[in-house]
Design a protein around this motif. Structure first.
Motif, PDB file in Angstrom:
ATOM      1  N   THR A  56      59.641  67.579  41.703  1.00 29.95           N
ATOM      2  CA  THR A  56      59.351  66.151  41.636  1.00 29.95           C
ATOM      3  C   THR A  56      58.710  65.826  40.285  1.00 29.95           C
ATOM      4  N   VAL A  57      58.773  64.551  39.915  1.00 24.07           N
ATOM      5  CA  VAL A  57      58.186  64.077  38.654  1.00 24.07           C
ATOM      6  C   VAL A  57      57.184  62.980  38.990  1.00 24.07           C
ATOM      7  N   SER A  58      55.930  63.189  38.597  1.00 28.03           N
ATOM      8  CA  SER A  58      54.890  62.191  38.823  1.00 28.03           C
ATOM      9  C   SER A  58      54.989  61.094  37.769  1.00 28.03           C
ATOM     10  N   PHE A  59      54.316  59.987  38.015  1.00 33.12           N
ATOM     11  CA  PHE A  59      54.291  58.908  37.032  1.00 33.12           C
ATOM     12  C   PHE A  59      53.651  59.384  35.732  1.00 33.12           C
ATOM     13  N   VAL A  60      52.561  60.116  35.837  1.00 32.34           N
ATOM     14  CA  VAL A  60      51.866  60.609  34.639  1.00 32.34           C
ATOM     15  C   VAL A  60      52.798  61.503  33.824  1.00 32.34           C
ATOM     16  N   ASP A  61      53.533  62.397  34.502  1.00 31.59           N
ATOM     17  CA  ASP A  61      54.476  63.262  33.784  1.00 31.59           C
ATOM     18  C   ASP A  61      55.583  62.441  33.129  1.00 31.59           C
ATOM     19  N   PHE A  62      56.119  61.465  33.851  1.00 33.34           N
ATOM     20  CA  PHE A  62      57.189  60.643  33.281  1.00 33.34           C
ATOM     21  C   PHE A  62      56.695  59.914  32.036  1.00 33.34           C
ATOM     22  N   ALA A  63      55.535  59.310  32.126  1.00 34.17           N
ATOM     23  CA  ALA A  63      54.999  58.551  30.998  1.00 34.17           C
ATOM     24  C   ALA A  63      54.632  59.462  29.832  1.00 34.17           C
ATOM     25  N   SER A  64      53.992  60.601  30.115  1.00 32.66           N
ATOM     26  CA  SER A  64      53.547  61.460  29.012  1.00 32.66           C
ATOM     27  C   SER A  64      54.712  62.156  28.320  1.00 32.66           C
ATOM     28  N   VAL A  65      55.668  62.678  29.079  1.00 33.48           N
ATOM     29  CA  VAL A  65      56.815  63.338  28.456  1.00 33.48           C
ATOM     30  C   VAL A  65      57.649  62.311  27.686  1.00 33.48           C
ATOM     31  N   SER A  66      57.823  61.127  28.246  1.00 30.64           N
ATOM     32  CA  SER A  66      58.570  60.080  27.545  1.00 30.64           C
ATOM     33  C   SER A  66      57.926  59.727  26.212  1.00 30.64           C
ATOM     34  N   SER A  67      56.602  59.641  26.205  1.00 30.21           N
ATOM     35  CA  SER A  67      55.920  59.274  24.958  1.00 30.21           C
ATOM     36  C   SER A  67      56.102  60.349  23.894  1.00 30.21           C
ATOM     37  N   VAL A  68      56.156  61.615  24.306  1.00 34.51           N
ATOM     38  CA  VAL A  68      56.375  62.701  23.343  1.00 34.51           C
ATOM     39  C   VAL A  68      57.829  62.721  22.884  1.00 34.51           C
ATOM     40  N   LEU A  69      58.763  62.678  23.827  1.00 33.64           N
ATOM     41  CA  LEU A  69      60.179  62.789  23.471  1.00 33.64           C
ATOM     42  C   LEU A  69      60.677  61.622  22.641  1.00 33.64           C
ATOM     43  N   TYR A  70      60.176  60.428  22.921  1.00 35.60           N
ATOM     44  CA  TYR A  70      60.705  59.253  22.249  1.00 35.60           C
ATOM     45  C   TYR A  70      59.729  58.643  21.249  1.00 35.60           C
ATOM     46  N   GLY A  71      58.636  59.342  20.969  1.00 40.05           N
ATOM     47  CA  GLY A  71      57.699  58.820  19.992  1.00 40.05           C
ATOM     48  C   GLY A  71      56.921  59.899  19.260  1.00 40.05           C
ATOM     49  N   GLY A  72      56.985  61.121  19.758  1.00 38.42           N
ATOM     50  CA  GLY A  72      56.214  62.195  19.157  1.00 38.42           C
ATOM     51  C   GLY A  72      56.908  62.821  17.963  1.00 38.42           C
ATOM     52  N   ASN A  73      56.145  63.596  17.205  1.00 36.29           N
ATOM     53  CA  ASN A  73      56.728  64.304  16.070  1.00 36.29           C
ATOM     54  C   ASN A  73      57.450  65.563  16.551  1.00 36.29           C
ATOM     55  N   ALA A  74      58.120  66.243  15.651  1.00 34.14           N
ATOM     56  CA  ALA A  74      58.930  67.415  16.010  1.00 34.14           C
ATOM     57  C   ALA A  74      58.085  68.510  16.658  1.00 34.14           C
ATOM     58  N   GLU A  75      56.875  68.707  16.169  1.00 32.52           N
ATOM     59  CA  GLU A  75      56.012  69.755  16.720  1.00 32.52           C
ATOM     60  C   GLU A  75      55.650  69.465  18.176  1.00 32.52           C
ATOM     61  N   LEU A  76      55.310  68.215  18.481  1.00 33.69           N
ATOM     62  CA  LEU A  76      54.998  67.839  19.856  1.00 33.69           C
ATOM     63  C   LEU A  76      56.214  67.979  20.763  1.00 33.69           C
ATOM     64  N   LYS A  77      57.380  67.600  20.250  1.00 30.43           N
ATOM     65  CA  LYS A  77      58.610  67.723  21.040  1.00 30.43           C
ATOM     66  C   LYS A  77      58.915  69.184  21.356  1.00 30.43           C
ATOM     67  N   LEU A  78      58.776  70.047  20.359  1.00 30.86           N
ATOM     68  CA  LEU A  78      59.021  71.466  20.585  1.00 30.86           C
ATOM     69  C   LEU A  78      58.027  72.042  21.584  1.00 30.86           C
ATOM     70  N   ALA A  79      56.758  71.654  21.482  1.00 30.70           N
ATOM     71  CA  ALA A  79      55.748  72.125  22.427  1.00 30.70           C
ATOM     72  C   ALA A  79      56.079  71.670  23.846  1.00 30.70           C
ATOM     73  N   CYS A  80      56.579  70.460  23.983  1.00 34.07           N
ATOM     74  CA  CYS A  80      56.951  69.926  25.297  1.00 34.07           C
ATOM     75  C   CYS A  80      58.097  70.738  25.900  1.00 34.07           C
ATOM     76  N   VAL A  81      59.099  71.025  25.092  1.00 36.70           N
ATOM     77  CA  VAL A  81      60.237  71.819  25.562  1.00 36.70           C
ATOM     78  C   VAL A  81      59.784  73.248  25.881  1.00 36.70           C
ATOM     79  N   PHE A  82      58.952  73.828  25.021  1.00 38.19           N
ATOM     80  CA  PHE A  82      58.431  75.178  25.269  1.00 38.19           C
ATOM     81  C   PHE A  82      57.717  75.224  26.616  1.00 38.19           C
ATOM     82  N   ASP A  83      56.846  74.249  26.874  1.00 28.69           N
ATOM     83  CA  ASP A  83      56.104  74.207  28.136  1.00 28.69           C
ATOM     84  C   ASP A  83      57.033  74.144  29.342  1.00 28.69           C
ATOM     85  N   ALA A  84      58.148  73.461  29.207  1.00 27.67           N
ATOM     86  CA  ALA A  84      59.101  73.365  30.316  1.00 27.67           C
ATOM     87  C   ALA A  84      59.709  74.720  30.647  1.00 27.67           C
TER      88      ALA A  84
END
Length: 122
Positions: A56-84
């Motif tokens: 399942t995806v919580s609201f907090v996860d949806f909002a935080s991942v969206s902010s990184v994927l569609y507004g974060g820099n490359a380093e934040l995006k890579l960290a997000c994917v790594f964490d997944a």
């Protein structure tokens, strides 16, 4: 105002629940981002947004991942994917897991490039 609309839509799609299942997530993603998703992209994105790996995806996860994927820099995006992919949260990936990560990224890049004339991932 944008976060209020996001929350309103999230609650509507989740039927006032605290989280979205995969089908609801796809509906929310399409509504919020106005993008069609291939089945493979939908699964990859759901895995990325499902930070707790509960299915399942919580609201907090949806909002935080969206902010990184569609507004974060490359380093934040890579960290997000790594964490997944770091399912056990050990801050390491096995060679097999890393290979799966790279394969998914290549497939995703190839599908996106195929829709842009003159672009290629090869």
């Amino acid at each position: 105002a944008d976060i209020k609309n996001l929350l309103k839509n999230f609650r509507s799609i989740s039927k006032k629940g605290a989280s979205l299942n995969q089908e609801q997530f796809i509906a929310m993603y399409k509504l919020y981002y106005k993008k069609k998703l291939s089945p493979e992209d939908a699964l990859d994105l759901f895995d990325l947004y499902d930070k707790s790996h509960t299915g399942t995806v919580s609201f907090v996860d949806f909002a935080s991942v969206s902010s990184v994927l569609y507004g974060g820099n490359a380093e934040l995006k890579l960290a997000c994917v790594f964490d997944a992919f770091d399912r056990d949260q050990a801050q390491t990936l096995s060679g097999e897991t890393f290979a799966a990560l790279v394969a998914r990224m290549r497939r995703h890049a190839a599908r996106n490039a195929a829709s842009i004339p003159g672009e290629s991932c090869e």
